[in-house]
Design a protein around this motif. Structure first.
Motif: not given
Length: 312
Positions: A78-105
């Protein structure tokens, strides 16, 4: 290409560890499969905020073709200076399946990425392992980088043996009072030291290809904070005393006061360049040669990724 019916994802055995989640030193012991949330707020579902070719890592990682970054949402710090605050603290993002994650790789490999760069992956390690199994079966053959804050359990790192080629851990603090004050991370240094030692034992000597792109090994990153020159020197002392030239060090001067850093006047400012130069000289005097340093001008909000769900 991986199909969506490769695994039964309703109750897969590889997620058993999430029934009592202790992936990091916080040991929340909550049942993420049952919807319980611990310190990091991550559920059993993988959430990511951006997939892109990234060009701002160390030269041996980004090269000219780019690193295949996958930015995971949430964080166990919970770094007070985090540059990625939007995703690290606020949790912004999109849920993906494990299969989709493998496809991304696989898609990263197809677009010419030099590696797969897992950014803040600790709280999703069981899911990532299964996605990597699928991707490797589908032909993934570029190095996989584990880009973490260093605050995780040794068992978590041991579970990654054979899946990770390069570890990129942070070593943020030496003195626990700073770790607690700025990242809410008790016993950070002692824990990170043990974890990094396991990383080094696991992947061994740092190796590069003929173009200077890293293929295996460990790069320990240290982001210097305003006013903490002495603490930074103690971090460097540990790294060099313990590992000598078996690892690379990355000294970062890119600290940018953002988000909750305004609450802490002593770090609500840019890094003093004289202090950074003093730390470089300290490394030189110790005899350190395997070290990346940054030029001036890196302290800027323009280097913060635009988390726009691209590539997902």
């Amino acid at each position: 290409m991986v199909t969506n019916d490769t695994f039964n994802l309703k109750n897969p055995c590889f997620l058993e560890s999430l029934k009592k989640c202790n992936l990091c030193p916080r040991k929340c012991s909550i049942n993420r499969l049952d919807g319980e949330l611990g310190f990091c707020n991550a559920s059993m579902d993988v959430k990511i905020a951006k997939v892109s070719l990234y060009y701002w890592e160390e030269p041996c990682i980004s090269g000219t073709s780019g690193s295949g970054s996958v930015f995971f949402s949430y964080c166990n710090l919970s770094c007070v200076f985090c540059q990625n605050y939007k995703i690290s603290h606020e949790g912004f993002g999109k849920i993906v399946s494990i299969n989709r994650l493998s496809e991304i790789f696989i898609e990263h490999q197809m677009r010419g990425a030099l590696n797969i760069n897992l950014v803040t992956p600790t709280h999703y390690v069981p899911q990532i392992i299964e996605a990597l199994r699928l991707a490797k079966h589908a032909g993934l053959n570029i190095p996989v980088l584990y880009n973490s804050n260093g605050y995780e359990s040794i068992d978590t790192i041991r579970s990654l043996r054979g899946f990770i080629d390069v570890y990129l851990p942070d070593l943020k603090y030496y003195n626990d009072k700073y770790a607690i004050k700025y990242s809410n991370a008790p016993n950070y240094f002692n824990n990170a030291c043990k974890v990094i030692t396991e990383m080094v034992l696991q992947v061994g000597e740092t190796k590069f290809d003929n173009d200077g792109i890293i293929q295996s090994g460990v790069i320990i990153r240290h982001l210097m904070l305003p006013g903490l020159l002495f603490d930074s020197k103690k971090v460097i002392d540990f790294i060099f005393t313990t590992f000598k030239d078996n690892v690379y060090i990355s000294l970062m001067n890119q600290y940018t006061p953002m988000n909750n850093s305004a609450t802490y006047p002593e770090i609500n400012k840019s890094l003093n360049p004289n202090h950074y130069n003093a730390l470089i000289n300290y490394c030189l005097n110790l005899g350190i040669t395997n070290c990346f340093i940054q030029e001036s001008g890196t302290s800027s909000k323009t280097f913060v990724p635009n988390f726009d769900l691209s590539g997902i």
